[in-house]
Design a protein around this motif. Structure first.
Motif, PDB file in Angstrom:
ATOM      1  N   HIS A  61       0.828  -1.204   0.000  1.00  0.00           N
ATOM      2  CA  HIS A  61       0.000   0.000   0.000  1.00  0.00           C
ATOM      3  C   HIS A  61       0.871   1.267   0.000  1.00  0.00           C
ATOM      4  O   HIS A  61       0.600   2.219  -0.727  1.00  0.00           O
ATOM      5  CB  HIS A  61      -0.941  -0.022   1.205  1.00  0.00           C
ATOM      6  CG  HIS A  61      -2.053   0.972   1.108  1.00  0.00           C
ATOM      7  ND1 HIS A  61      -2.589   1.572   2.215  1.00  0.00           N
ATOM      8  CD2 HIS A  61      -2.725   1.474   0.041  1.00  0.00           C
ATOM      9  CE1 HIS A  61      -3.563   2.406   1.828  1.00  0.00           C
ATOM     10  NE2 HIS A  61      -3.655   2.356   0.513  1.00  0.00           N
ATOM     11  N   GLN A  62       1.933   1.261   0.794  1.00  0.00           N
ATOM     12  CA  GLN A  62       2.850   2.402   0.816  1.00  0.00           C
ATOM     13  C   GLN A  62       3.561   2.546  -0.529  1.00  0.00           C
ATOM     14  O   GLN A  62       3.660   3.643  -1.073  1.00  0.00           O
ATOM     15  CB  GLN A  62       3.866   2.257   1.950  1.00  0.00           C
ATOM     16  CG  GLN A  62       4.991   3.298   1.926  1.00  0.00           C
ATOM     17  CD  GLN A  62       4.524   4.739   2.031  1.00  0.00           C
ATOM     18  OE1 GLN A  62       3.478   5.030   2.609  1.00  0.00           O
ATOM     19  NE2 GLN A  62       5.288   5.659   1.467  1.00  0.00           N
ATOM     20  N   MET A  63       4.034   1.440  -1.086  1.00  0.00           N
ATOM     21  CA  MET A  63       4.784   1.496  -2.341  1.00  0.00           C
ATOM     22  C   MET A  63       3.897   1.966  -3.503  1.00  0.00           C
ATOM     23  O   MET A  63       4.332   2.726  -4.359  1.00  0.00           O
ATOM     24  CB  MET A  63       5.389   0.127  -2.670  1.00  0.00           C
ATOM     25  CG  MET A  63       6.420  -0.371  -1.661  1.00  0.00           C
ATOM     26  SD  MET A  63       7.777   0.783  -1.346  1.00  0.00           S
ATOM     27  CE  MET A  63       8.525   0.855  -2.986  1.00  0.00           C
ATOM     28  N   SER A 145      16.215  -3.854  -8.151  1.00  0.00           N
ATOM     29  CA  SER A 145      14.945  -3.143  -8.159  1.00  0.00           C
ATOM     30  C   SER A 145      14.847  -2.108  -7.042  1.00  0.00           C
ATOM     31  O   SER A 145      14.903  -2.450  -5.862  1.00  0.00           O
ATOM     32  CB  SER A 145      13.793  -4.134  -8.014  1.00  0.00           C
ATOM     33  OG  SER A 145      12.585  -3.426  -7.825  1.00  0.00           O
ATOM     34  N   PRO A 146      14.672  -0.816  -7.409  1.00  0.00           N
ATOM     35  CA  PRO A 146      14.495   0.195  -6.361  1.00  0.00           C
ATOM     36  C   PRO A 146      13.202  -0.012  -5.572  1.00  0.00           C
ATOM     37  O   PRO A 146      13.089   0.449  -4.441  1.00  0.00           O
ATOM     38  CB  PRO A 146      14.476   1.525  -7.126  1.00  0.00           C
ATOM     39  CG  PRO A 146      14.187   1.178  -8.544  1.00  0.00           C
ATOM     40  CD  PRO A 146      14.672  -0.228  -8.752  1.00  0.00           C
ATOM     41  N   TYR A 147      12.239  -0.734  -6.148  1.00  0.00           N
ATOM     42  CA  TYR A 147      10.998  -1.057  -5.432  1.00  0.00           C
ATOM     43  C   TYR A 147      11.342  -1.791  -4.134  1.00  0.00           C
ATOM     44  O   TYR A 147      10.697  -1.605  -3.115  1.00  0.00           O
ATOM     45  CB  TYR A 147      10.115  -1.918  -6.328  1.00  0.00           C
ATOM     46  CG  TYR A 147       8.661  -2.061  -5.890  1.00  0.00           C
ATOM     47  CD1 TYR A 147       7.724  -1.104  -6.251  1.00  0.00           C
ATOM     48  CD2 TYR A 147       8.234  -3.168  -5.171  1.00  0.00           C
ATOM     49  CE1 TYR A 147       6.378  -1.246  -5.889  1.00  0.00           C
ATOM     50  CE2 TYR A 147       6.897  -3.312  -4.808  1.00  0.00           C
ATOM     51  CZ  TYR A 147       5.980  -2.350  -5.175  1.00  0.00           C
ATOM     52  OH  TYR A 147       4.649  -2.491  -4.816  1.00  0.00           O
ATOM     53  N   LEU A 148      12.393  -2.609  -4.194  1.00  0.00           N
ATOM     54  CA  LEU A 148      12.862  -3.309  -3.000  1.00  0.00           C
ATOM     55  C   LEU A 148      13.944  -2.535  -2.256  1.00  0.00           C
ATOM     56  O   LEU A 148      13.917  -2.459  -1.034  1.00  0.00           O
ATOM     57  CB  LEU A 148      13.437  -4.689  -3.372  1.00  0.00           C
ATOM     58  CG  LEU A 148      12.492  -5.740  -3.920  1.00  0.00           C
ATOM     59  CD1 LEU A 148      13.250  -7.040  -4.157  1.00  0.00           C
ATOM     60  CD2 LEU A 148      11.327  -5.973  -2.993  1.00  0.00           C
ATOM     61  N   TRP A 149      14.932  -2.003  -2.963  1.00  0.00           N
ATOM     62  CA  TRP A 149      16.196  -1.607  -2.346  1.00  0.00           C
ATOM     63  C   TRP A 149      16.502  -0.115  -2.320  1.00  0.00           C
ATOM     64  O   TRP A 149      17.532   0.280  -1.783  1.00  0.00           O
ATOM     65  CB  TRP A 149      17.340  -2.359  -3.025  1.00  0.00           C
ATOM     66  CG  TRP A 149      17.116  -3.827  -3.051  1.00  0.00           C
ATOM     67  CD1 TRP A 149      16.843  -4.594  -4.146  1.00  0.00           C
ATOM     68  CD2 TRP A 149      17.115  -4.726  -1.934  1.00  0.00           C
ATOM     69  NE1 TRP A 149      16.668  -5.911  -3.771  1.00  0.00           N
ATOM     70  CE2 TRP A 149      16.833  -6.030  -2.433  1.00  0.00           C
ATOM     71  CE3 TRP A 149      17.329  -4.557  -0.563  1.00  0.00           C
ATOM     72  CZ2 TRP A 149      16.755  -7.144  -1.596  1.00  0.00           C
ATOM     73  CZ3 TRP A 149      17.254  -5.681   0.255  1.00  0.00           C
ATOM     74  CH2 TRP A 149      16.973  -6.951  -0.261  1.00  0.00           C
ATOM     75  N   SER A 150      15.646   0.741  -2.889  1.00  0.00           N
ATOM     76  CA  SER A 150      15.922   2.179  -2.829  1.00  0.00           C
ATOM     77  C   SER A 150      16.037   2.627  -1.375  1.00  0.00           C
ATOM     78  O   SER A 150      15.272   2.177  -0.520  1.00  0.00           O
ATOM     79  CB  SER A 150      14.805   2.964  -3.539  1.00  0.00           C
ATOM     80  OG  SER A 150      15.064   4.354  -3.461  1.00  0.00           O
ATOM     81  N   GLY A 151      17.001   3.498  -1.110  1.00  0.00           N
ATOM     82  CA  GLY A 151      17.230   3.944   0.263  1.00  0.00           C
ATOM     83  C   GLY A 151      18.257   3.101   0.981  1.00  0.00           C
ATOM     84  O   GLY A 151      18.527   3.298   2.160  1.00  0.00           O
ATOM     85  N   GLY A 173      13.447   8.361  -5.691  1.00  0.00           N
ATOM     86  CA  GLY A 173      13.406   9.102  -4.443  1.00  0.00           C
ATOM     87  C   GLY A 173      12.534   8.405  -3.405  1.00  0.00           C
ATOM     88  O   GLY A 173      12.486   8.797  -2.248  1.00  0.00           O
ATOM     89  N   GLN A 174      11.833   7.361  -3.841  1.00  0.00           N
ATOM     90  CA  GLN A 174      10.942   6.612  -2.952  1.00  0.00           C
ATOM     91  C   GLN A 174      11.751   5.586  -2.163  1.00  0.00           C
ATOM     92  O   GLN A 174      12.638   4.942  -2.704  1.00  0.00           O
ATOM     93  CB  GLN A 174       9.878   5.896  -3.793  1.00  0.00           C
ATOM     94  CG  GLN A 174       8.857   5.135  -2.971  1.00  0.00           C
ATOM     95  CD  GLN A 174       7.844   4.381  -3.829  1.00  0.00           C
ATOM     96  OE1 GLN A 174       8.150   3.922  -4.918  1.00  0.00           O
ATOM     97  NE2 GLN A 174       6.637   4.258  -3.318  1.00  0.00           N
ATOM     98  N   SER A 175      11.424   5.448  -0.893  1.00  0.00           N
ATOM     99  CA  SER A 175      12.056   4.403  -0.083  1.00  0.00           C
ATOM    100  C   SER A 175      11.622   3.043  -0.598  1.00  0.00           C
ATOM    101  O   SER A 175      10.456   2.844  -0.909  1.00  0.00           O
ATOM    102  CB  SER A 175      11.628   4.528   1.379  1.00  0.00           C
ATOM    103  OG  SER A 175      11.920   5.816   1.868  1.00  0.00           O
TER     104      SER A 175
END
Length: 187
Positions: A61-63, A145-151, A173-175
């Motif tokens: 939901h956050q993603m 994948s930044p969906y998993l690992w961004s931040g 820029g998304q966590s």
């Protein structure tokens, strides 16, 4: 892409064990984790219908929608109509405006997440990457994948700026979901 859990489980275990959150993301991660915790009851309601753990529902939901309950869990499109973005025309049944819980159940079951019995960290990585799509793995294998690992230190740059549109210089820029999960666990 035909991702198979047994082929990727070890990779995910190594990435999780070596993950370091970037300090510049710490506040955003804490804010997002607190939003998920604040909505735990609604995520638990969906969990009871799908067997997907409440915190996995919250991560998705956050993603997808920044925890906005006016949006489809599929992709963040508004609940006032069927989805337009990928996956389009969801939920396939019912009438708009959709109830968030009903739409969320559709999103999770269309990805067959109700069938998962053992939600290990590695399984969460796999299912979230599959939920978002295997484009990174299939076409840009040097970019996790930044969906998993961004931040985290596992991700620096390169992202899909739209469905099917790649930019090697763009920075998410998304966590990502995994540092968010770690933050949730710490809270």
């Amino acid at each position: 892409g035909s991702m198979r859990f047994q082929d990727l489980e070890g990779e995910y275990a190594t990435l999780w064990a070596s993950m370091v959150c970037r300090s510049s993301f710490k506040d955003a991660l804490k804010d997002s984790a607190n939003k998920i915790i604040a909505n735990k009851a609604r995520y638990e309601a969906v969990s009871s219908m799908t067997n997907v753990p409440w915190f996995v529902v919250g991560l998705i939901h956050q993603m997808e929608a920044g925890c906005d309950f006016g949006c489809h869990l599929h992709n963040g499109d508004p609940l006032s109509a069927r989805t337009v973005s990928v996956p389009a025309k969801r939920p396939a049944t019912g009438k708009a405006p959709y109830k968030w819980e009903a739409s969320a159940c559709d999103a999770l079951t269309m990805k067959r997440l109700e069938a998962i019995k053992d939600w290990t960290i590695e399984r969460i990585c796999f299912e979230l990457e599959r939920y978002n799509g295997s484009g990174y793995r299939d076409y840009h294998p040097t970019t996790l994948s930044p969906y998993l690992w961004s931040g985290t230190t596992h991700y620096a740059r390169g992202k899909y700026v739209a469905d099917g549109k790649w930019s090697s210089s763009a920075v998410s820029g998304q966590s990502g979901a995994m540092p968010l999960l770690k933050t949730l666990m710490e809270l």
